[in-house]
Design a protein around this motif. Structure first.
Motif, PDB file in Angstrom:
ATOM      1  N   ARG A  47       4.557  17.481   0.742  1.00 32.73           N
ATOM      2  CA  ARG A  47       5.293  16.924   1.847  1.00 32.73           C
ATOM      3  C   ARG A  47       4.078  17.173   3.077  1.00 32.73           C
ATOM      4  N   SER A  48       3.570  18.733   3.134  1.00 33.65           N
ATOM      5  CA  SER A  48       2.331  18.999   3.423  1.00 33.65           C
ATOM      6  C   SER A  48       0.932  18.601   3.214  1.00 33.65           C
ATOM      7  N   ASP A  49       0.679  17.739   1.955  1.00 34.45           N
ATOM      8  CA  ASP A  49      -0.180  17.402   1.950  1.00 34.45           C
ATOM      9  C   ASP A  49      -0.219  15.896   1.727  1.00 34.45           C
ATOM     10  N   THR A  50       0.890  14.947   2.124  1.00 38.79           N
ATOM     11  CA  THR A  50       0.748  13.643   2.209  1.00 38.79           C
ATOM     12  C   THR A  50       1.608  13.145   3.193  1.00 38.79           C
ATOM     13  N   GLY A  51       2.298  14.159   4.577  1.00 40.16           N
ATOM     14  CA  GLY A  51       2.788  13.335   4.861  1.00 40.16           C
ATOM     15  C   GLY A  51       4.447  12.748   4.754  1.00 40.16           C
ATOM     16  N   TRP A  52       4.298  12.466   3.300  1.00 42.20           N
ATOM     17  CA  TRP A  52       5.464  12.000   2.729  1.00 42.20           C
ATOM     18  C   TRP A  52       7.054  13.038   3.034  1.00 42.20           C
ATOM     19  N   TYR A  53       8.227  12.641   3.045  1.00 41.15           N
ATOM     20  CA  TYR A  53       8.919  13.145   2.754  1.00 41.15           C
ATOM     21  C   TYR A  53       9.740  13.102   1.380  1.00 41.15           C
ATOM     22  N   ILE A  54       9.828  14.325   0.681  1.00 42.12           N
ATOM     23  CA  ILE A  54      10.516  14.088  -0.845  1.00 42.12           C
ATOM     24  C   ILE A  54      11.560  14.760  -1.815  1.00 42.12           C
ATOM     25  N   LYS A  55      11.748  14.094  -2.609  1.00 42.07           N
ATOM     26  CA  LYS A  55      13.387  15.679  -2.590  1.00 42.07           C
ATOM     27  C   LYS A  55      13.657  14.151  -4.188  1.00 42.07           C
ATOM     28  N   ARG A  56      14.574  15.623  -4.858  1.00 40.35           N
ATOM     29  CA  ARG A  56      14.586  14.438  -6.745  1.00 40.35           C
ATOM     30  C   ARG A  56      16.587  14.524  -5.473  1.00 40.35           C
ATOM     31  N   VAL A  57      17.222  12.980  -6.059  1.00 42.96           N
ATOM     32  CA  VAL A  57      18.534  12.849  -5.558  1.00 42.96           C
ATOM     33  C   VAL A  57      19.400  12.205  -7.294  1.00 42.96           C
ATOM     34  N   SER A  58      21.180  12.803  -6.908  1.00 43.63           N
ATOM     35  CA  SER A  58      21.091  12.228  -8.374  1.00 43.63           C
ATOM     36  C   SER A  58      23.255  11.777  -7.579  1.00 43.63           C
ATOM     37  N   LEU A  59      23.956  10.732  -8.389  1.00 42.22           N
ATOM     38  CA  LEU A  59      24.823  10.668  -8.397  1.00 42.22           C
ATOM     39  C   LEU A  59      25.786  11.447  -8.662  1.00 42.22           C
ATOM     40  N   LYS A  60      24.850  12.450 -10.006  1.00 43.84           N
ATOM     41  CA  LYS A  60      26.007  13.944 -10.295  1.00 43.84           C
ATOM     42  C   LYS A  60      25.281  14.776  -9.770  1.00 43.84           C
ATOM     43  N   PRO A  61      25.057  15.592  -8.079  1.00 46.29           N
ATOM     44  CA  PRO A  61      24.205  16.500  -7.541  1.00 46.29           C
ATOM     45  C   PRO A  61      24.537  17.695  -9.364  1.00 46.29           C
ATOM     46  N   ARG A  62      23.693  18.267  -9.143  1.00 42.24           N
ATOM     47  CA  ARG A  62      23.354  20.048  -9.729  1.00 42.24           C
ATOM     48  C   ARG A  62      23.298  20.522  -8.199  1.00 42.24           C
ATOM     49  N   ASN A  63      23.021  20.450  -7.124  1.00 46.59           N
ATOM     50  CA  ASN A  63      22.953  21.606  -6.375  1.00 46.59           C
ATOM     51  C   ASN A  63      23.207  20.236  -4.804  1.00 46.59           C
ATOM     52  N   PRO A  64      24.132  20.611  -3.697  1.00 46.86           N
ATOM     53  CA  PRO A  64      24.178  20.221  -2.781  1.00 46.86           C
ATOM     54  C   PRO A  64      22.909  19.149  -1.588  1.00 46.86           C
ATOM     55  N   GLY A  65      21.501  19.827  -2.467  1.00 45.47           N
ATOM     56  CA  GLY A  65      20.890  19.929  -1.987  1.00 45.47           C
ATOM     57  C   GLY A  65      20.229  17.754  -1.825  1.00 45.47           C
ATOM     58  N   ALA A 107       0.911  -1.321  -0.338  1.00 49.26           N
ATOM     59  CA  ALA A 107       0.282  -0.233   0.170  1.00 49.26           C
ATOM     60  C   ALA A 107       1.001   1.204   0.326  1.00 49.26           C
ATOM     61  N   LEU A 108       2.147   1.141   1.086  1.00 48.11           N
ATOM     62  CA  LEU A 108       2.760   2.306   1.084  1.00 48.11           C
ATOM     63  C   LEU A 108       3.741   2.444  -0.403  1.00 48.11           C
ATOM     64  N   LYS A 109       4.385   1.593  -1.575  1.00 48.42           N
ATOM     65  CA  LYS A 109       4.357   1.496  -2.284  1.00 48.42           C
ATOM     66  C   LYS A 109       3.349   2.392  -3.834  1.00 48.42           C
ATOM     67  N   LYS A 110       2.119   1.961  -3.223  1.00 48.16           N
ATOM     68  CA  LYS A 110       1.430   2.512  -4.234  1.00 48.16           C
ATOM     69  C   LYS A 110       1.308   3.573  -4.078  1.00 48.16           C
ATOM     70  N   GLU A 111       0.868   4.311  -2.563  1.00 49.17           N
ATOM     71  CA  GLU A 111       1.187   5.492  -2.670  1.00 49.17           C
ATOM     72  C   GLU A 111       1.901   6.426  -2.559  1.00 49.17           C
ATOM     73  N   ALA A 112       3.777   5.645  -2.520  1.00 43.98           N
ATOM     74  CA  ALA A 112       4.630   6.310  -3.102  1.00 43.98           C
ATOM     75  C   ALA A 112       4.732   6.878  -4.706  1.00 43.98           C
ATOM     76  N   ILE A 113       4.193   6.313  -5.611  1.00 47.24           N
ATOM     77  CA  ILE A 113       4.168   5.530  -6.903  1.00 47.24           C
ATOM     78  C   ILE A 113       3.078   7.090  -6.857  1.00 47.24           C
ATOM     79  N   GLY A 114       2.061   7.626  -6.599  1.00 43.63           N
ATOM     80  CA  GLY A 114       1.494   8.328  -7.039  1.00 43.63           C
ATOM     81  C   GLY A 114       1.843   9.535  -6.492  1.00 43.63           C
ATOM     82  N   ILE A 115       2.465   9.458  -5.736  1.00 42.59           N
ATOM     83  CA  ILE A 115       3.166  10.984  -5.181  1.00 42.59           C
ATOM     84  C   ILE A 115       3.940  11.441  -6.619  1.00 42.59           C
ATOM     85  N   VAL A 116       4.651  10.295  -6.790  1.00 41.84           N
ATOM     86  CA  VAL A 116       6.423  10.666  -7.759  1.00 41.84           C
ATOM     87  C   VAL A 116       5.302  11.567  -9.216  1.00 41.84           C
TER      88      VAL A 116
END
Length: 188
Positions: free
Chosen positions: A78-96, A30-39
């Motif tokens: 995050r406010s709407d769903t309670g999930w923490y979400i970010k974009r990450v990369s092995l070659k990041p554009r910014n430190p975040g 269920a959590l995976k399905k929810e996460a896919i919807g958020i993405v």
């Protein structure tokens, strides 16, 4: 009689001990399905904004969408769903966008899976880590991404990237490569 009671109690303990594991499996699906919807919501909100900015001011102008609107979209989700979400990369554009140890492991796994022929559009991974449900969805390079993530970009894009992201490493990609992932987490 005592032996029968002890055997019954032991059997009950075994049954009860197995229930949380089964419940976690159901919850993980269920959590995976929810996460896919958020993405999908994240991408579905970001991509039109990016295309609009490209149309109105070109790639150099669109950089502000990724730098300003993407974090705002993530915060709103995050406010709407309670999930923490970010974009990450092995070659990041910014430190975040620098991955933590778990995210780095998954990104490297995604690269291996792609090398074995798997389509990045279908790549996702989920796991319970330190009391959190963690989920990542690979982000493949699409044609629109090459405006800012290719090895060579237009001079005005180069200047805008240097101004906005002085530590930029998110370059040199080609169509279809994995350039990063959406990373989500939810406390259990």
């Amino acid at each position: 009689m005592k032996t029968i009671r002890l055997a019954s109690v032991a059997a009950l303990v075994v049954v009860l001990a197995s229930l949380p594991a089964q419940a976690v499996e159901v919850d993980q699906k269920a959590l995976k399905k929810e996460a896919i919807g958020i993405v999908k919501r994240f991408g579905g909100t970001l991509k039109p904004e990016l295309k609009k900015a490209l149309k109105s001011g070109g790639p150099a102008h669109a950089i502000s969408v990724c730098s300003e609107k993407a974090p705002a979209i993530a915060q709103q989700l995050r406010s709407d769903t309670g999930w923490y979400i970010k974009r990450v990369s092995l070659k990041p554009r910014n430190p975040g966008a620098k991955p933590d140890a778990w995210e780095e492991k998954v990104l490297k796994m995604f690269d291996q899976r792609q090398a074995q022929g798997e389509d990045p559009k279908k790549m996702a991974y989920a796991e319970v880590v330190d009391g959190k449900f963690r989920f990542m969805k690979a982000q493949g390079v699409e044609k629109v991404c090459l405006n800012c993530h290719a090895a060579k970009v237009k001079p005005e894009v180069e200047a805008a990237l240097k101004a906005k992201y002085p530590m930029d490493k998110a370059r040199g990609y080609s169509l279809g490569q994995i350039r990063g992932a959406f990373s989500l987490a939810k406390d259990l």
